[in-house]
Scaffold this motif. Structure first.
Motif, PDB file in Angstrom:
ATOM      1  N   ARG A   1     -69.143  44.461 -23.534  1.00  0.00           N
ATOM      2  CA  ARG A   1     -69.123  45.156 -24.815  1.00  0.00           C
ATOM      3  C   ARG A   1     -67.759  45.787 -25.091  1.00  0.00           C
TER       4      ARG A   1
ATOM      5  N   GLU B   1     -65.455  45.246 -28.375  1.00  0.00           N
ATOM      6  CA  GLU B   1     -65.137  46.376 -29.253  1.00  0.00           C
ATOM      7  C   GLU B   1     -63.634  46.570 -29.395  1.00  0.00           C
TER       8      GLU B   1
ATOM      9  N   LEU C   1     -62.114  43.709 -31.669  1.00  0.00           N
ATOM     10  CA  LEU C   1     -62.493  43.850 -33.071  1.00  0.00           C
ATOM     11  C   LEU C   1     -61.756  45.021 -33.720  1.00  0.00           C
ATOM     12  N   ARG C   2     -61.534  46.057 -32.956  1.00  0.00           N
ATOM     13  CA  ARG C   2     -60.821  47.228 -33.475  1.00  0.00           C
ATOM     14  C   ARG C   2     -59.315  46.976 -33.548  1.00  0.00           C
TER      15      ARG C   2
ATOM     16  N   SER D   1     -78.387  48.281 -30.404  1.00  0.00           N
ATOM     17  CA  SER D   1     -77.638  48.083 -31.649  1.00  0.00           C
ATOM     18  C   SER D   1     -78.603  48.078 -32.839  1.00  0.00           C
TER      19      SER D   1
ATOM     20  N   THR E   1     -77.202  47.732 -36.039  1.00  0.00           N
ATOM     21  CA  THR E   1     -76.519  46.919 -37.046  1.00  0.00           C
ATOM     22  C   THR E   1     -75.868  45.713 -36.367  1.00  0.00           C
ATOM     23  N   ASN E   2     -75.606  44.699 -37.163  1.00  0.00           N
ATOM     24  CA  ASN E   2     -74.988  43.477 -36.644  1.00  0.00           C
ATOM     25  C   ASN E   2     -73.471  43.672 -36.587  1.00  0.00           C
ATOM     26  N   TRP E   3     -73.014  44.476 -35.639  1.00  0.00           N
ATOM     27  CA  TRP E   3     -71.594  44.820 -35.561  1.00  0.00           C
ATOM     28  C   TRP E   3     -70.735  43.669 -35.035  1.00  0.00           C
ATOM     29  N   VAL E   4     -71.365  42.599 -34.561  1.00  0.00           N
ATOM     30  CA  VAL E   4     -70.616  41.418 -34.111  1.00  0.00           C
ATOM     31  C   VAL E   4     -70.646  40.309 -35.171  1.00  0.00           C
ATOM     32  N   LYS E   5     -70.957  40.678 -36.413  1.00  0.00           N
ATOM     33  CA  LYS E   5     -71.116  39.686 -37.481  1.00  0.00           C
ATOM     34  C   LYS E   5     -69.848  38.893 -37.773  1.00  0.00           C
ATOM     35  N   ASP E   6     -68.680  39.445 -37.426  1.00  0.00           N
ATOM     36  CA  ASP E   6     -67.424  38.750 -37.706  1.00  0.00           C
ATOM     37  C   ASP E   6     -67.000  37.802 -36.584  1.00  0.00           C
TER      38      ASP E   6
ATOM     39  N   TRP F   1     -77.386  37.365 -33.819  1.00  0.00           N
ATOM     40  CA  TRP F   1     -78.272  38.448 -34.245  1.00  0.00           C
ATOM     41  C   TRP F   1     -79.724  37.983 -34.228  1.00  0.00           C
TER      42      TRP F   1
END
Length: 200
Positions: free
Chosen positions: A89, A93, A96-97, A124, A126-131, A183
């Motif tokens: 993770r 993270e 992506l940041r 989780s 929300t689908n924070w890995v959507k990208d 997701w």
């Protein structure tokens, strides 16, 4: 990388119809002493599937903080970030940041890695890995490539609708590179866990 177990020189003739990529290139890559051949072939398949001029293997096994494959511009900005297997993770993270404009891809090469990644997503909302784009390389083609291993193989590859046709030194292989909706897979894992444990 002086402690590499071996070096491999791949010559690749690539016709990637899905992305209008038609080219021939060579890739030299080391094999880490702890790296299975299946992993070597999986990262080569990921390499050709996402191929664009200027991408390269990072130090990989030799530097865990780097992705498996990346492409950077002349200023050092990351344009492509590709990880083989299930990254942790923190690694996801951070990239992506740090590189929000980069194209992010994850290639699993065993279905168990999807379950492992879904477990990492627990909690989780929300689908924070959507990208991130997720793919699965079937283990069967990796197993078929192991007996064909040699230091300077010739790969002729055609990809149409994510169907990969690979001829390795005259031996014809075929595999489908599946797109994974992570997701949906995560929600399915949660449902299976709930069914297994029963109501509280």
């Amino acid at each position: 990388m002086s402690f590499a177990a071996a070096f491999y020189n791949f010559t690749v003739d690539l016709s990637h119809n899905d992305r209008d990529v038609f080219t021939r290139f060579r890739v030299k890559t080391p094999l880490h002493p702890l790296e299975p051949l299946e992993h070597l072939f999986a990262r080569m398949i990921a390499y050709v599937h996402c191929y664009r001029e200027g991408q390269e293997f990072s130090h990989g096994f030799f530097e865990p903080k780097e992705p498996t494959i990346w492409q950077r511009d002349i200023l050092g900005n990351t344009l492509l970030w590709v990880q083989l297997g299930a990254p942790d993770r923190k690694k996801i993270e951070v990239t992506l940041r740090s590189h929000p404009e980069a194209e992010h891809r994850v290639y699993f090469y065993d279905p168990s890695q999807i379950a492992q990644f879904c477990h990492m997503l627990r909690g989780s909302k929300t689908n924070w890995v959507k990208d991130i784009q997720f793919f699965l390389i079937p283990p069967s083609i990796l197993e078929a490539l192991v007996p064909l291993e040699r230091s300077s193989p010739l790969w002729n590859i055609t990809i149409i609708d994510d169907e990969l046709f690979l001829t390795c030194d005259g031996t014809e292989l075929r595999a489908h590179i599946d797109t994974v909706d992570i997701w949906d897979a995560y929600q399915e894992c949660l449902a299976q866990e709930t069914k297994a444990t029963g109501p509280a």
